[in-house]
Design a protein around this motif. Structure first.
Motif, PDB file in Angstrom:
ATOM      1  N   ALA A 177     -12.856   4.596   3.957  1.00 36.09           N
ATOM      2  CA  ALA A 177     -12.415   4.798   2.574  1.00 36.09           C
ATOM      3  C   ALA A 177     -13.332   4.041   1.619  1.00 36.09           C
ATOM      4  O   ALA A 177     -14.025   3.088   2.006  1.00 36.09           O
ATOM      5  N   GLU A 178     -13.321   4.442   0.368  1.00 39.81           N
ATOM      6  CA  GLU A 178     -14.213   3.852  -0.636  1.00 39.81           C
ATOM      7  C   GLU A 178     -13.924   2.367  -0.839  1.00 39.81           C
ATOM      8  O   GLU A 178     -14.852   1.559  -0.971  1.00 39.81           O
ATOM      9  N   ASP A 179     -12.652   1.990  -0.809  1.00 40.70           N
ATOM     10  CA  ASP A 179     -12.334   0.570  -1.004  1.00 40.70           C
ATOM     11  C   ASP A 179     -12.809  -0.269   0.173  1.00 40.70           C
ATOM     12  O   ASP A 179     -13.248  -1.410   0.008  1.00 40.70           O
ATOM     13  N   THR A 180     -12.805   0.315   1.385  1.00 45.25           N
ATOM     14  CA  THR A 180     -13.315  -0.407   2.554  1.00 45.25           C
ATOM     15  C   THR A 180     -14.814  -0.623   2.417  1.00 45.25           C
ATOM     16  O   THR A 180     -15.325  -1.712   2.725  1.00 45.25           O
ATOM     17  N   LEU A 181     -15.534   0.403   1.969  1.00 41.66           N
ATOM     18  CA  LEU A 181     -16.978   0.261   1.751  1.00 41.66           C
ATOM     19  C   LEU A 181     -17.270  -0.812   0.702  1.00 41.66           C
ATOM     20  O   LEU A 181     -18.198  -1.621   0.858  1.00 41.66           O
ATOM     21  N   LEU A 182     -16.493  -0.833  -0.354  1.00 41.04           N
ATOM     22  CA  LEU A 182     -16.687  -1.823  -1.428  1.00 41.04           C
ATOM     23  C   LEU A 182     -16.428  -3.234  -0.898  1.00 41.04           C
ATOM     24  O   LEU A 182     -17.195  -4.163  -1.187  1.00 41.04           O
ATOM     25  N   LEU A 183     -15.383  -3.412  -0.105  1.00 44.54           N
ATOM     26  CA  LEU A 183     -15.095  -4.723   0.481  1.00 44.54           C
ATOM     27  C   LEU A 183     -16.206  -5.169   1.424  1.00 44.54           C
ATOM     28  O   LEU A 183     -16.555  -6.354   1.486  1.00 44.54           O
ATOM     29  N   ARG A 184     -16.782  -4.244   2.172  1.00 43.67           N
ATOM     30  CA  ARG A 184     -17.907  -4.592   3.057  1.00 43.67           C
ATOM     31  C   ARG A 184     -19.114  -5.054   2.253  1.00 43.67           C
ATOM     32  O   ARG A 184     -19.811  -6.000   2.644  1.00 43.67           O
ATOM     33  N   GLU A 185     -19.386  -4.370   1.136  1.00 41.82           N
ATOM     34  CA  GLU A 185     -20.499  -4.778   0.277  1.00 41.82           C
ATOM     35  C   GLU A 185     -20.276  -6.190  -0.259  1.00 41.82           C
ATOM     36  O   GLU A 185     -21.196  -7.018  -0.274  1.00 41.82           O
ATOM     37  N   ILE A 186     -19.062  -6.485  -0.699  1.00 38.09           N
ATOM     38  CA  ILE A 186     -18.741  -7.818  -1.221  1.00 38.09           C
ATOM     39  C   ILE A 186     -18.908  -8.857  -0.118  1.00 38.09           C
ATOM     40  O   ILE A 186     -19.487  -9.927  -0.335  1.00 38.09           O
ATOM     41  N   ARG A 187     -18.439  -8.552   1.088  1.00 35.36           N
ATOM     42  CA  ARG A 187     -18.583  -9.474   2.223  1.00 35.36           C
ATOM     43  C   ARG A 187     -20.042  -9.735   2.502  1.00 35.36           C
ATOM     44  O   ARG A 187     -20.449 -10.896   2.699  1.00 35.36           O
TER      45      ARG A 187
END
Length: 137
Positions: free
Chosen positions: A122-132
């Motif tokens: 999901a898009e929010d999972t991708l965004l969280l990975r980028e932040i990590r």
């Protein structure tokens, strides 16, 4: 007017159209198999059996009556050779349909065994990975 509407609904249903298409294709398939039997297989059987042609086999019950080359009373015969030919046609058509269905089932089974590719996160999972990943740097 109600019967016309009811018939129209019946005739346009998918099952009726599918059945009609199946009948047409089945008729064409029958012609192909009949040609295979009559034009390819039976001549080979004839060569193997020494020139025997099943369609000429018959048991004459009453000879034809002729007068100077003109047939007055036609021959009465039991044409069992034609019956044998039809049986051979039926067996080959049955085998052909069996092998086609077997191939279709094998294809469907093979498709069912192929695992579906993993779904994109999901898009929010991708965004969280980028932040990590940014925090790690």
């Amino acid at each position: 007017m109600g019967i016309v509407k009811e018939f129209k609904e019946f005739a346009v249903k998918g099952n009726v159209l599918d059945m009609a298409i199946g009948v047409v294709i089945g008729g064409a398939f029958g012609k192909i198999v009949s040609s295979l039997v009559g034009d390819i297989i039976m001549p080979l059987v004839s060569v193997i059996t020494g020139g025997i042609n099943f369609t000429h086999w018959k048991f004459v019950l009453h000879e034809a009556v002729t007068d100077g080359g003109k047939v007055i009373t036609p021959e009465v015969a039991v044409n069992y050779g034609i019956f044998i030919q039809v049986i051979v046609d039926f067996i080959i058509i049955s085998l052909s349909i069996f092998f086609v269905i077997k191939a279709i089932n094998a294809f469907r089974k093979k498709q069912a065994e192929v695992p579906a590719p993993p779904a994109e996160p999901a898009e929010d999972t991708l965004l969280l990975r980028e932040i990590r990943d940014l925090l790690k740097k």
